[in-house]
Design a protein around this motif. Structure first.
Motif, PDB file in Angstrom:
ATOM      1  N   ASP A  64      39.981  40.901  56.592  1.00 29.03           N
ATOM      2  CA  ASP A  64      41.180  40.109  56.882  1.00 29.03           C
ATOM      3  C   ASP A  64      40.891  38.870  57.706  1.00 29.03           C
ATOM      4  O   ASP A  64      41.683  37.924  57.715  1.00 29.03           O
ATOM      5  CB  ASP A  64      42.201  40.982  57.633  1.00 29.03           C
ATOM      6  CG  ASP A  64      42.616  42.189  56.808  1.00 29.03           C
ATOM      7  OD1 ASP A  64      42.534  42.106  55.567  1.00 29.03           O
ATOM      8  OD2 ASP A  64      42.996  43.215  57.398  1.00 29.03           O
ATOM      9  N   GLY A  65      39.790  38.873  58.425  1.00 31.49           N
ATOM     10  CA  GLY A  65      39.456  37.724  59.272  1.00 31.49           C
ATOM     11  C   GLY A  65      40.143  37.791  60.616  1.00 31.49           C
ATOM     12  O   GLY A  65      40.994  38.643  60.857  1.00 31.49           O
ATOM     13  N   LEU A  66      39.734  36.888  61.503  1.00 32.32           N
ATOM     14  CA  LEU A  66      40.310  36.875  62.856  1.00 32.32           C
ATOM     15  C   LEU A  66      41.699  36.221  62.863  1.00 32.32           C
ATOM     16  O   LEU A  66      42.557  36.600  63.659  1.00 32.32           O
ATOM     17  CB  LEU A  66      39.376  36.118  63.813  1.00 32.32           C
ATOM     18  CG  LEU A  66      37.969  36.699  63.988  1.00 32.32           C
ATOM     19  CD1 LEU A  66      37.151  35.831  64.953  1.00 32.32           C
ATOM     20  CD2 LEU A  66      38.029  38.140  64.508  1.00 32.32           C
ATOM     21  N   ARG A  67      41.901  35.263  62.002  1.00 39.18           N
ATOM     22  CA  ARG A  67      43.190  34.563  61.978  1.00 39.18           C
ATOM     23  C   ARG A  67      44.307  35.500  61.551  1.00 39.18           C
ATOM     24  O   ARG A  67      44.105  36.432  60.763  1.00 39.18           O
ATOM     25  CB  ARG A  67      43.132  33.393  60.990  1.00 39.18           C
ATOM     26  CG  ARG A  67      42.842  32.052  61.627  1.00 39.18           C
ATOM     27  CD  ARG A  67      42.833  30.967  60.574  1.00 39.18           C
ATOM     28  NE  ARG A  67      44.078  30.922  59.829  1.00 39.18           N
ATOM     29  CZ  ARG A  67      44.169  30.538  58.560  1.00 39.18           C
ATOM     30  NH1 ARG A  67      43.092  30.200  57.890  1.00 39.18           N
ATOM     31  NH2 ARG A  67      45.342  30.522  57.959  1.00 39.18           N
ATOM     32  N   ALA A  68      45.484  35.223  62.071  1.00 43.18           N
ATOM     33  CA  ALA A  68      46.651  36.028  61.704  1.00 43.18           C
ATOM     34  C   ALA A  68      46.995  35.803  60.236  1.00 43.18           C
ATOM     35  O   ALA A  68      46.775  34.719  59.690  1.00 43.18           O
ATOM     36  CB  ALA A  68      47.832  35.663  62.593  1.00 43.18           C
ATOM     37  N   ARG A  69      47.498  36.845  59.617  1.00 39.37           N
ATOM     38  CA  ARG A  69      48.057  36.723  58.252  1.00 39.37           C
ATOM     39  C   ARG A  69      49.549  36.884  58.372  1.00 39.37           C
ATOM     40  O   ARG A  69      50.031  37.762  59.064  1.00 39.37           O
ATOM     41  CB  ARG A  69      47.476  37.795  57.335  1.00 39.37           C
ATOM     42  CG  ARG A  69      45.986  37.592  57.076  1.00 39.37           C
ATOM     43  CD  ARG A  69      45.455  38.521  56.005  1.00 39.37           C
ATOM     44  NE  ARG A  69      44.023  38.253  55.777  1.00 39.37           N
ATOM     45  CZ  ARG A  69      43.538  37.873  54.596  1.00 39.37           C
ATOM     46  NH1 ARG A  69      44.335  37.731  53.553  1.00 39.37           N
ATOM     47  NH2 ARG A  69      42.250  37.651  54.457  1.00 39.37           N
ATOM     48  N   PHE A  82      36.871  33.652  60.129  1.00 35.34           N
ATOM     49  CA  PHE A  82      38.273  33.491  60.542  1.00 35.34           C
ATOM     50  C   PHE A  82      39.270  33.875  59.447  1.00 35.34           C
ATOM     51  O   PHE A  82      40.325  34.426  59.739  1.00 35.34           O
ATOM     52  CB  PHE A  82      38.525  32.054  61.006  1.00 35.34           C
ATOM     53  CG  PHE A  82      37.971  31.760  62.371  1.00 35.34           C
ATOM     54  CD1 PHE A  82      38.730  32.007  63.516  1.00 35.34           C
ATOM     55  CD2 PHE A  82      36.683  31.270  62.536  1.00 35.34           C
ATOM     56  CE1 PHE A  82      38.223  31.758  64.783  1.00 35.34           C
ATOM     57  CE2 PHE A  82      36.164  31.024  63.800  1.00 35.34           C
ATOM     58  CZ  PHE A  82      36.935  31.265  64.924  1.00 35.34           C
ATOM     59  N   GLY A 137      38.412  35.763  56.625  1.00 31.97           N
ATOM     60  CA  GLY A 137      38.103  37.046  56.027  1.00 31.97           C
ATOM     61  C   GLY A 137      37.710  36.913  54.568  1.00 31.97           C
ATOM     62  O   GLY A 137      37.813  35.844  53.976  1.00 31.97           O
TER      63      GLY A 137
END
Lengths: 203, 203
Positions: free
Chosen positions: A197-202, B196, B198
DNA sequence: GTCTATAGCCAGATAGAC
DNA sequence: GTCTATCTGGCTATAGAC
Protein backbone atom coordinates in the motif's frame (compact mmCIF):
# COMPACT_ATOMS: atom_id res chain seq x y z
CA UNK A 1 9.72 -43.83 -5.96
CA UNK A 2 13.47 -44.03 -6.23
CA UNK A 3 15.19 -46.72 -4.17
CA UNK A 4 17.84 -45.32 -1.88
CA UNK A 5 20.11 -47.31 0.31
CA UNK A 6 20.06 -46.89 4.05
CA UNK A 7 23.49 -45.35 3.95
CA UNK A 8 22.31 -42.73 1.49
CA UNK A 9 19.37 -41.90 3.73
CA UNK A 10 21.66 -41.31 6.69
CA UNK A 11 23.91 -39.16 4.54
CA UNK A 12 20.98 -37.12 3.37
CA UNK A 13 19.66 -36.68 6.89
CA UNK A 14 23.03 -35.42 8.07
CA UNK A 15 23.24 -32.93 5.25
CA UNK A 16 19.74 -31.74 6.08
CA UNK A 17 20.85 -31.18 9.67
CA UNK A 18 23.87 -29.25 8.49
CA UNK A 19 21.80 -27.05 6.23
CA UNK A 20 19.31 -26.38 9.00
CA UNK A 21 22.11 -25.11 11.21
CA UNK A 22 23.64 -23.06 8.41
CA UNK A 23 20.26 -21.59 7.66
CA UNK A 24 19.69 -20.51 11.23
CA UNK A 25 23.19 -19.11 11.71
CA UNK A 26 23.01 -17.32 8.38
CA UNK A 27 19.76 -15.72 9.45
CA UNK A 28 21.12 -14.82 12.86
CA UNK A 29 24.55 -13.42 12.01
CA UNK A 30 24.96 -13.22 8.28
CA UNK A 31 27.55 -14.87 6.07
CA UNK A 32 30.66 -13.01 7.22
CA UNK A 33 30.01 -13.33 10.94
CA UNK A 34 29.14 -17.02 10.69
CA UNK A 35 32.14 -19.30 11.17
CA UNK A 36 32.51 -22.86 9.98
CA UNK A 37 33.57 -23.84 13.50
CA UNK A 38 30.22 -22.63 14.79
CA UNK A 39 28.36 -24.63 12.21
CA UNK A 40 30.28 -27.77 13.07
CA UNK A 41 29.70 -27.24 16.80
CA UNK A 42 26.01 -26.59 16.22
CA UNK A 43 25.58 -29.75 14.17
CA UNK A 44 27.72 -31.70 16.62
CA UNK A 45 30.38 -32.97 14.22
CA UNK A 46 34.00 -32.10 13.53
CA UNK A 47 34.83 -29.33 11.13
CA UNK A 48 36.76 -31.68 8.88
CA UNK A 49 33.63 -33.77 8.48
CA UNK A 50 31.75 -30.75 7.25
CA UNK A 51 34.25 -30.36 4.46
CA UNK A 52 33.54 -33.92 3.32
CA UNK A 53 30.00 -32.78 2.56
CA UNK A 54 30.59 -29.25 1.30
CA UNK A 55 33.69 -27.98 -0.42
CA UNK A 56 33.77 -24.50 1.09
CA UNK A 57 31.97 -22.00 3.27
CA UNK A 58 30.51 -20.42 0.15
CA UNK A 59 29.23 -23.82 -0.86
CA UNK A 60 27.46 -24.15 2.47
CA UNK A 61 25.72 -20.82 1.97
CA UNK A 62 24.74 -21.67 -1.57
CA UNK A 63 23.22 -24.96 -0.47
CA UNK A 64 21.26 -23.17 2.24
CA UNK A 65 19.96 -20.70 -0.31
CA UNK A 66 18.92 -23.51 -2.64
CA UNK A 67 17.06 -25.10 0.24
CA UNK A 68 15.10 -21.90 0.92
CA UNK A 69 14.38 -21.37 -2.75
CA UNK A 70 13.07 -24.92 -2.96
CA UNK A 71 10.74 -24.20 -0.07
CA UNK A 72 9.63 -21.05 -1.86
CA UNK A 73 8.90 -23.07 -4.99
CA UNK A 74 6.83 -25.48 -2.91
CA UNK A 75 4.89 -22.58 -1.46
CA UNK A 76 4.37 -21.10 -4.90
CA UNK A 77 3.18 -24.43 -6.23
CA UNK A 78 0.62 -24.77 -3.46
CA UNK A 79 -0.62 -21.26 -4.17
CA UNK A 80 -0.99 -22.02 -7.85
CA UNK A 81 -3.48 -24.69 -6.89
CA UNK A 82 -5.92 -22.07 -5.63
CA UNK A 83 -7.75 -21.07 -8.78
CA UNK A 84 -9.88 -18.47 -7.01
CA UNK A 85 -7.03 -16.30 -5.82
CA UNK A 86 -6.07 -13.29 -7.92
CA UNK A 87 -2.45 -12.82 -9.01
CA UNK A 88 -2.15 -9.95 -6.52
CA UNK A 89 -3.40 -12.19 -3.72
CA UNK A 90 -0.86 -14.80 -4.64
CA UNK A 91 2.00 -12.31 -4.65
CA UNK A 92 0.89 -11.07 -1.27
CA UNK A 93 0.76 -14.60 0.07
CA UNK A 94 4.27 -15.27 -1.10
CA UNK A 95 5.44 -12.07 0.58
CA UNK A 96 3.62 -13.08 3.74
CA UNK A 97 5.34 -16.44 3.67
CA UNK A 98 8.79 -14.86 3.36
CA UNK A 99 8.04 -12.65 6.35
CA UNK A 100 6.93 -15.66 8.36
CA UNK A 101 10.16 -17.44 7.52
CA UNK A 102 12.12 -14.36 8.52
CA UNK A 103 10.21 -14.06 11.78
CA UNK A 104 11.01 -17.69 12.52
CA UNK A 105 14.72 -16.83 12.18
CA UNK A 106 15.09 -19.03 9.13
CA UNK A 107 15.69 -16.59 6.33
CA UNK A 108 19.39 -16.68 5.46
CA UNK A 109 20.61 -13.16 4.87
CA UNK A 110 23.53 -12.78 2.54
CA UNK A 111 25.04 -9.30 2.49
CA UNK A 112 24.10 -8.41 -1.07
CA UNK A 113 27.38 -6.73 -1.87
CA UNK A 114 29.82 -9.33 -0.55
CA UNK A 115 32.57 -10.12 -3.00
CA UNK A 116 33.62 -13.74 -2.46
CA UNK A 117 30.10 -14.95 -1.82
CA UNK A 118 28.56 -13.13 -4.75
CA UNK A 119 31.12 -14.60 -7.10
CA UNK A 120 30.50 -18.09 -5.77
CA UNK A 121 26.74 -17.76 -6.10
CA UNK A 122 27.02 -16.31 -9.60
CA UNK A 123 28.86 -19.47 -10.60
CA UNK A 124 26.61 -21.92 -8.76
CA UNK A 125 24.44 -23.57 -11.41
CA UNK A 126 21.84 -25.09 -9.08
CA UNK A 127 21.38 -21.85 -7.17
CA UNK A 128 20.97 -19.88 -10.38
CA UNK A 129 18.49 -22.41 -11.68
CA UNK A 130 16.29 -22.17 -8.58
CA UNK A 131 16.53 -18.40 -8.54
CA UNK A 132 15.37 -18.28 -12.14
CA UNK A 133 12.50 -20.65 -11.47
CA UNK A 134 11.24 -18.51 -8.60
CA UNK A 135 11.68 -15.36 -10.66
CA UNK A 136 9.73 -16.79 -13.55
CA UNK A 137 6.85 -17.93 -11.40
CA UNK A 138 6.61 -14.58 -9.67
CA UNK A 139 7.06 -12.78 -12.99
CA UNK A 140 3.98 -14.50 -14.35
CA UNK A 141 1.89 -13.26 -11.45
CA UNK A 142 3.39 -9.78 -11.64
CA UNK A 143 2.52 -9.22 -15.28
CA UNK A 144 -0.90 -10.78 -14.78
CA UNK A 145 -1.60 -8.50 -11.82
CA UNK A 146 -0.50 -5.49 -13.83
CA UNK A 147 -2.72 -6.51 -16.73
CA UNK A 148 -5.62 -6.88 -14.29
CA UNK A 149 -4.97 -3.36 -13.00
CA UNK A 150 -4.39 -4.44 -9.42
CA UNK A 151 -0.63 -3.87 -9.45
CA UNK A 152 0.85 -0.51 -10.47
CA UNK A 153 1.42 -0.94 -14.22
CA UNK A 154 3.84 1.99 -14.31
CA UNK A 155 6.44 -0.10 -12.49
CA UNK A 156 8.76 -2.27 -14.59
CA UNK A 157 8.11 -5.89 -13.56
CA UNK A 158 11.74 -6.31 -12.57
CA UNK A 159 11.53 -3.67 -9.87
CA UNK A 160 8.51 -5.41 -8.40
CA UNK A 161 10.41 -8.69 -8.41
CA UNK A 162 13.51 -7.16 -6.84
CA UNK A 163 11.37 -5.43 -4.21
CA UNK A 164 9.72 -8.71 -3.22
CA UNK A 165 13.13 -10.36 -2.88
CA UNK A 166 14.46 -7.44 -0.85
CA UNK A 167 11.47 -7.36 1.49
CA UNK A 168 12.04 -11.01 2.29
CA UNK A 169 15.17 -9.84 4.17
CA UNK A 170 13.85 -6.44 5.22
CA UNK A 171 15.77 -5.26 8.31
CA UNK A 172 12.66 -3.36 9.40
CA UNK A 173 11.25 -6.63 10.68
CA UNK A 174 14.13 -7.13 13.09
CA UNK A 175 13.81 -3.54 14.32
CA UNK A 176 10.09 -3.92 14.99
CA UNK A 177 10.66 -7.26 16.64
CA UNK A 178 13.34 -5.73 18.87
CA UNK A 179 10.98 -2.90 19.78
CA UNK A 180 8.61 -5.42 21.28
CA UNK A 181 5.55 -3.22 20.86
CA UNK A 182 3.80 -5.43 18.32
CA UNK A 183 2.81 -9.06 17.99
CA UNK A 184 4.26 -11.19 15.24
CA UNK A 185 0.98 -11.10 13.37
CA UNK A 186 0.82 -7.31 13.59
CA UNK A 187 4.38 -6.97 12.36
CA UNK A 188 3.60 -9.02 9.29
CA UNK A 189 0.48 -7.05 8.46
CA UNK A 190 2.27 -3.73 8.94
CA UNK A 191 5.14 -4.76 6.68
CA UNK A 192 2.78 -6.06 4.02
CA UNK A 193 0.94 -2.77 4.18
CA UNK A 194 4.04 -0.63 3.76
CA UNK A 195 5.15 -2.83 0.87
CA UNK A 196 1.92 -3.10 -1.10
CA UNK A 197 0.00 0.00 0.00
CA UNK A 198 2.93 2.35 0.51
CA UNK A 199 3.48 4.96 3.19
CA UNK A 200 1.16 7.53 1.66
CA UNK A 201 -2.47 7.52 2.69
CA UNK A 202 -5.01 5.95 0.36
CA UNK A 203 -8.40 7.61 0.19
CA UNK B 1 34.27 32.09 14.43
CA UNK B 2 36.54 29.85 16.47
CA UNK B 3 40.28 30.28 15.97
CA UNK B 4 42.03 27.10 14.99
CA UNK B 5 45.71 26.70 14.50
CA UNK B 6 47.13 25.70 11.17
CA UNK B 7 48.17 22.36 12.58
CA UNK B 8 44.63 21.65 13.69
CA UNK B 9 43.34 22.48 10.26
CA UNK B 10 45.73 20.02 8.66
CA UNK B 11 44.73 17.39 11.18
CA UNK B 12 41.09 17.98 10.46
CA UNK B 13 41.62 17.83 6.72
CA UNK B 14 43.41 14.51 7.05
CA UNK B 15 40.63 13.05 9.14
CA UNK B 16 38.12 14.26 6.59
CA UNK B 17 40.10 12.46 3.88
CA UNK B 18 40.15 9.30 5.97
CA UNK B 19 36.42 9.42 6.55
CA UNK B 20 35.75 10.01 2.88
CA UNK B 21 37.66 6.84 2.05
CA UNK B 22 35.99 4.87 4.81
CA UNK B 23 32.62 6.08 3.62
CA UNK B 24 33.22 4.97 0.07
CA UNK B 25 34.68 1.60 1.03
CA UNK B 26 31.89 1.01 3.50
CA UNK B 27 29.36 1.72 0.76
CA UNK B 28 31.20 -0.48 -1.70
CA UNK B 29 32.00 -3.58 0.36
CA UNK B 30 30.40 -3.26 3.76
CA UNK B 31 32.02 -3.31 7.18
CA UNK B 32 33.27 -6.88 7.31
CA UNK B 33 34.78 -6.95 3.85
CA UNK B 34 36.49 -3.60 4.31
CA UNK B 35 40.03 -3.91 5.72
CA UNK B 36 41.99 -1.25 7.53
CA UNK B 37 44.89 -1.89 5.14
CA UNK B 38 42.65 -0.89 2.26
CA UNK B 39 41.62 2.30 3.99
CA UNK B 40 45.21 3.24 4.69
CA UNK B 41 46.24 2.51 1.11
CA UNK B 42 43.30 4.50 -0.23
CA UNK B 43 44.13 7.52 1.91
CA UNK B 44 47.80 7.13 1.13
CA UNK B 45 49.16 6.85 4.66
CA UNK B 46 50.49 4.02 6.79
CA UNK B 47 48.09 1.88 8.76
CA UNK B 48 49.73 2.79 12.04
CA UNK B 49 49.02 6.42 11.32
CA UNK B 50 45.34 5.63 10.95
CA UNK B 51 45.32 4.24 14.46
CA UNK B 52 46.66 7.55 15.76
CA UNK B 53 43.42 9.13 14.57
CA UNK B 54 40.93 6.38 15.31
CA UNK B 55 41.18 3.79 18.03
CA UNK B 56 39.70 0.86 16.14
CA UNK B 57 38.01 -0.27 12.96
CA UNK B 58 34.65 0.08 14.68
CA UNK B 59 35.56 3.62 15.58
CA UNK B 60 36.25 4.36 11.94
CA UNK B 61 32.84 3.08 10.94
CA UNK B 62 31.12 5.01 13.71
CA UNK B 63 32.83 8.23 12.65
CA UNK B 64 31.76 7.63 9.06
CA UNK B 65 28.18 7.11 10.21
CA UNK B 66 28.26 10.31 12.26
CA UNK B 67 29.50 12.14 9.18
CA UNK B 68 26.57 10.90 7.10
CA UNK B 69 24.09 11.66 9.84
CA UNK B 70 25.48 15.18 10.08
CA UNK B 71 24.96 15.60 6.35
CA UNK B 72 21.42 14.33 6.80
CA UNK B 73 20.82 16.88 9.54
CA UNK B 74 22.10 19.60 7.23
CA UNK B 75 19.72 18.43 4.52
CA UNK B 76 16.85 18.34 6.98
CA UNK B 77 17.67 21.81 8.19
CA UNK B 78 17.64 23.19 4.67
CA UNK B 79 14.27 21.52 4.04
CA UNK B 80 12.84 23.04 7.20
CA UNK B 81 13.52 26.44 5.68
CA UNK B 82 10.96 25.86 2.97
CA UNK B 83 7.73 26.91 4.64
CA UNK B 84 5.59 26.02 1.65
CA UNK B 85 6.46 22.32 1.55
CA UNK B 86 4.10 19.90 3.27
CA UNK B 87 5.47 17.41 5.80
CA UNK B 88 4.96 14.63 3.24
CA UNK B 89 6.96 16.57 0.68
CA UNK B 90 9.74 17.03 3.15
CA UNK B 91 9.86 13.33 4.02
CA UNK B 92 9.97 12.50 0.33
CA UNK B 93 12.79 14.94 -0.21
CA UNK B 94 14.79 13.37 2.59
CA UNK B 95 14.20 9.94 1.07
CA UNK B 96 15.23 11.27 -2.33
CA UNK B 97 18.41 12.66 -0.83
CA UNK B 98 19.33 9.30 0.75
CA UNK B 99 18.84 7.59 -2.61
CA UNK B 100 21.06 10.15 -4.30
CA UNK B 101 23.76 9.54 -1.73
CA UNK B 102 23.42 5.81 -2.25
CA UNK B 103 23.59 6.21 -6.03
CA UNK B 104 26.76 8.23 -5.61
CA UNK B 105 28.28 5.27 -3.76
CA UNK B 106 28.53 7.23 -0.53
CA UNK B 107 26.01 5.57 1.72
CA UNK B 108 27.91 3.42 4.21
CA UNK B 109 26.09 0.15 4.64
CA UNK B 110 26.55 -1.59 7.95
CA UNK B 111 25.18 -5.12 8.04
CA UNK B 112 22.40 -4.47 10.52
CA UNK B 113 22.88 -7.68 12.44
CA UNK B 114 26.67 -7.61 12.89
CA UNK B 115 27.74 -8.34 16.42
CA UNK B 116 30.98 -6.46 17.14
CA UNK B 117 29.95 -3.41 15.19
CA UNK B 118 26.47 -3.21 16.66
CA UNK B 119 27.85 -3.32 20.16
CA UNK B 120 30.36 -0.59 19.36
CA UNK B 121 27.70 1.64 17.83
CA UNK B 122 25.31 1.04 20.71
CA UNK B 123 27.98 2.41 23.04
CA UNK B 124 29.05 5.32 20.86
CA UNK B 125 27.56 8.44 22.43
CA UNK B 126 28.04 10.80 19.48
CA UNK B 127 26.58 8.32 17.02
CA UNK B 128 23.56 7.73 19.23
CA UNK B 129 23.08 11.45 19.66
CA UNK B 130 23.03 12.11 15.91
CA UNK B 131 20.76 9.16 15.29
CA UNK B 132 18.32 10.50 17.85
CA UNK B 133 18.41 13.97 16.36
CA UNK B 134 17.59 12.67 12.90
CA UNK B 135 14.87 10.44 14.29
CA UNK B 136 13.27 13.32 16.16
CA UNK B 137 13.28 15.62 13.17
CA UNK B 138 11.76 12.97 10.94
CA UNK B 139 9.34 11.98 13.68
CA UNK B 140 7.95 15.49 13.74
CA UNK B 141 7.23 15.39 10.03
CA UNK B 142 5.80 11.88 10.24
CA UNK B 143 3.21 12.72 12.88
CA UNK B 144 2.40 16.00 11.13
CA UNK B 145 1.88 14.21 7.82
CA UNK B 146 -0.34 11.65 9.49
CA UNK B 147 -2.38 14.40 11.16
CA UNK B 148 -2.75 16.08 7.78
CA UNK B 149 -4.03 12.84 6.30
CA UNK B 150 -1.30 12.58 3.68
CA UNK B 151 0.57 9.72 5.35
CA UNK B 152 -1.19 6.49 6.28
CA UNK B 153 -2.32 7.13 9.87
CA UNK B 154 -2.81 3.42 10.53
CA UNK B 155 0.96 2.93 10.57
CA UNK B 156 2.79 3.41 13.88
CA UNK B 157 5.23 6.33 13.37
CA UNK B 158 8.14 4.09 14.28
CA UNK B 159 7.56 1.77 11.35
CA UNK B 160 7.57 4.74 8.99
CA UNK B 161 10.82 5.92 10.50
CA UNK B 162 12.43 2.48 10.30
CA UNK B 163 11.25 2.12 6.72
CA UNK B 164 12.84 5.40 5.71
CA UNK B 165 16.12 4.35 7.32
CA UNK B 166 15.98 0.95 5.63
CA UNK B 167 15.22 2.39 2.20
CA UNK B 168 18.31 4.56 2.48
CA UNK B 169 20.30 1.32 2.08
CA UNK B 170 17.80 -0.54 -0.08
CA UNK B 171 19.62 -3.23 -2.09
CA UNK B 172 17.03 -2.84 -4.83
CA UNK B 173 18.88 0.26 -5.99
CA UNK B 174 22.07 -1.70 -6.63
CA UNK B 175 20.13 -4.36 -8.52
CA UNK B 176 18.44 -1.80 -10.75
CA UNK B 177 21.72 -0.01 -11.30
CA UNK B 178 23.38 -3.29 -12.26
CA UNK B 179 20.56 -4.02 -14.67
CA UNK B 180 21.45 -0.90 -16.60
CA UNK B 181 17.99 -0.48 -18.08
CA UNK B 182 17.18 2.77 -16.28
CA UNK B 183 18.79 6.14 -15.79
CA UNK B 184 19.78 7.29 -12.33
CA UNK B 185 16.84 9.71 -12.25
CA UNK B 186 14.41 6.97 -13.24
CA UNK B 187 15.75 4.64 -10.57
CA UNK B 188 15.18 7.25 -7.89
CA UNK B 189 11.63 7.97 -9.01
CA UNK B 190 10.79 4.27 -9.22
CA UNK B 191 12.12 3.60 -5.73
CA UNK B 192 10.31 6.58 -4.28
CA UNK B 193 7.14 5.32 -5.90
CA UNK B 194 7.42 1.80 -4.49
CA UNK B 195 8.17 3.26 -1.06
CA UNK B 196 5.48 5.91 -0.82
CA UNK B 197 2.83 4.69 -3.26
CA UNK B 198 3.32 0.95 -2.77
CA UNK B 199 3.21 -1.83 -5.32
CA UNK B 200 -0.58 -1.93 -5.57
CA UNK B 201 -2.25 0.23 -8.15
CA UNK B 202 -3.87 3.48 -7.04
CA UNK B 203 -7.02 4.48 -8.81
C1' DG C 1 52.55 11.84 13.83
C1' DT C 2 54.67 9.26 10.43
C1' DC C 3 56.79 5.27 9.07
C1' DT C 4 58.50 -0.17 8.85
C1' DA C 5 58.13 -4.32 10.89
C1' DT C 6 55.88 -7.57 13.59
C1' DA C 7 53.11 -9.48 17.25
C1' DG C 8 48.97 -12.04 18.11
C1' DC C 9 44.94 -14.01 16.77
C1' DC C 10 41.44 -16.24 14.36
C1' DA C 11 39.17 -18.56 10.64
C1' DG C 12 39.16 -21.47 6.43
C1' DA C 13 40.94 -25.51 4.85
C1' DT C 14 43.73 -29.98 5.05
C1' DA C 15 46.72 -34.21 6.67
C1' DG C 16 46.55 -38.45 8.13
C1' DA C 17 45.21 -42.01 11.54
C1' DC C 18 41.21 -44.94 12.38
C1' DG D 1 33.33 -40.49 6.86
C1' DT D 2 34.72 -39.24 11.24
C1' DC D 3 37.96 -37.62 14.18
C1' DT D 4 42.33 -34.71 16.27
C1' DA D 5 45.84 -31.87 15.18
C1' DT D 6 47.83 -28.69 12.24
C1' DC D 7 48.87 -25.64 8.41
C1' DT D 8 48.27 -21.27 6.15
C1' DG D 9 47.01 -16.77 5.25
C1' DG D 10 45.03 -12.53 6.32
C1' DC D 11 43.52 -9.24 9.48
C1' DT D 12 43.51 -6.04 13.61
C1' DA D 13 46.41 -3.78 16.39
C1' DT D 14 50.94 -2.25 18.34
C1' DA D 15 56.21 -1.53 19.15
C1' DG D 16 59.68 1.30 18.39
C1' DA D 17 62.77 4.14 15.45
C1' DC D 18 62.72 8.74 13.43
Amino acid sequence: MVRVSFREQVLHAREEAILASVNRLLAEKGFDAMTVDEVAADVGIAKASLYKHFASKEDLAAAAMVRVLDLALEKIESLRADALATPLDQLKEVARWTLQVQLAGEMPSLPAQNSALRAALAGHAVYLDRLMQVSEQLGTWITAAQAAGSLNAALPPEIVLYTLFARACDPVLALLKAGGAHSDAQIIELLLSTCFDGLRARR
